[in-house]
Write a protein that holds these residues in place. Structure first.
Motif, PDB file in Angstrom:
ATOM      1  N   SER A 132      -5.641  -1.660  -8.040  1.00 24.98           N
ATOM      2  CA  SER A 132      -5.229  -0.294  -6.968  1.00 24.98           C
ATOM      3  C   SER A 132      -3.417  -1.059  -7.094  1.00 24.98           C
ATOM      4  O   SER A 132      -2.548   0.141  -6.647  1.00 24.98           O
ATOM      5  N   LYS A 133      -2.793  -2.034  -7.648  1.00 28.11           N
ATOM      6  CA  LYS A 133      -1.365  -1.835  -7.771  1.00 28.11           C
ATOM      7  C   LYS A 133      -0.622  -1.202  -9.109  1.00 28.11           C
ATOM      8  O   LYS A 133       0.359  -0.407  -8.349  1.00 28.11           O
ATOM      9  N   GLU A 134      -1.626  -1.401  -9.412  1.00 28.03           N
ATOM     10  CA  GLU A 134      -1.329  -0.222 -10.349  1.00 28.03           C
ATOM     11  C   GLU A 134      -0.589   1.869  -9.675  1.00 28.03           C
ATOM     12  O   GLU A 134      -0.262   2.689 -10.155  1.00 28.03           O
ATOM     13  N   GLY A 154      -0.440   1.705  -6.848  1.00 26.65           N
ATOM     14  CA  GLY A 154       0.653   1.737  -5.195  1.00 26.65           C
ATOM     15  C   GLY A 154      -0.172   1.732  -3.514  1.00 26.65           C
ATOM     16  O   GLY A 154      -0.078   1.832  -2.573  1.00 26.65           O
ATOM     17  N   ILE A 155      -2.147   1.222  -4.368  1.00 28.27           N
ATOM     18  CA  ILE A 155      -2.947   1.052  -2.636  1.00 28.27           C
ATOM     19  C   ILE A 155      -2.839  -0.435  -3.017  1.00 28.27           C
ATOM     20  O   ILE A 155      -3.678  -0.704  -3.862  1.00 28.27           O
ATOM     21  N   SER A 156      -2.880  -0.895  -0.975  1.00 32.15           N
ATOM     22  CA  SER A 156      -2.543  -2.032  -0.878  1.00 32.15           C
ATOM     23  C   SER A 156      -4.049  -2.188  -0.416  1.00 32.15           C
ATOM     24  O   SER A 156      -4.794  -1.188  -0.389  1.00 32.15           O
TER      25      SER A 156
END
Length: 262
Positions: free
Chosen positions: A197-199, A201-203
């Motif tokens: 998710s960090k890759e 850009g989703i929290s």
């Protein structure tokens, strides 16, 4: 409810299908299709090996599959392994052999099948199974080690391992079979989803996760909304934000339809 997830993480066995089955109901398929039509990413998160995940992914518009509890990342569209984390299974096998006489073991050969120490039950393992000795499999780096305690119940296994320490790996036991799965250290469905998710850009707050097993606990705790299937054991219900219907009621479809209605 106005909230709509940007990422949907889905367990397979006991969530999308009956345990051990490749049969996904039309209602579940339709619900997952609606999710992707709204631009939300679908990620399959499963304890299955890659070769066991393939027939499920073939039926669904999933963007990515986190197999072997997050140790193997696979892009179904490209049929490409994008990440593979391994460990040496020998010490874990030795410890479990001493504690659980009669147990059988298999190490994953990603995309092929398994090397097996002892004989599993028919249908237990996906792909080609090759018999091996302890020396042959102990030092082979693998993303996933599985163990079945033959002629025992899930409750007996859970009791036998309640005080067990297995350093250097992550492990979980199944609530439907006397089965233990081990993967590399710091690898869970939750840690894999957090990294993914960090890759993207989703929290985590924008993620929905649905699962039913002990290996889903970290995933359900990680997601902004964690939903446990109705038939999941009590300790899985306890960490979930919501308890949904059972797999036989197409529970995953019912949950997804709340956010992605027909």
């Amino acid at each position: 409810m106005n909230w709509r997830p940007r990422l949907v993480a889905l367990d397979i066995d006991g969530t999308l299908t009956p345990v051990g089955s490749n049969d996904i109901s039309p209602a579940v398929k339709a619900a997952i299709t609606r999710v992707t039509e709204h631009g939300t990413m679908v990620v399959l998160c499963t304890g299955r090996s890659l070769i066991g995940t393939t027939p499920i992914a073939a039926q669904l518009p999933a963007a990515l599959a986190l197999c072997s509890n997050g140790a193997v990342w696979w892009d179904p569209a490209k049929d490409e392994i994008t990440k593979r984390t391994t460990f040496d299974p020998g010490p874990t096998i030795k410890t479990l052999q001493a504690l659980l006489p009669g147990a059988v073991f298999a190490v994953e050969q990603t995309g092929v099948g398994n090397l097996s120490l002892g004989h599993f039950l028919p249908g237990d393992l996906w792909g080609v199974t090759t018999d091996a000795t302890f020396d042959e499999i102990a030092d082979i780096p693998t993303p996933r080690l599985v163990m079945r305690w033959l002629d025992r119940t899930p409750a007996e296994l859970s009791f036998a391992v309640k005080d067990l320490e297995l350093p250097g790996i992550e492990w979980s036991v199944d609530h439907t079979e006397p089965w233990l799965t081990a993967v590399p250290p710091n690898v869970t469905k939750g840690t894999a989803l957090d990294e993914l998710s960090k890759e993207l850009g989703i929290s985590a707050e924008d993620a929905l996760a649905i699962g039913d097993g002990s290996n889903d606990v970290e995933m359900l705790k990680w997601a902004g909304l964690g939903v446990a299937m109705g038939q999941a054991p009590a300790h899985v219900h306890a960490v979930a934000d919501v308890v949904g219907p059972t797999v036989v009621e197409d529970g995953a479809a019912q949950v997804l339809s709340r956010f992605f209605p027909a």
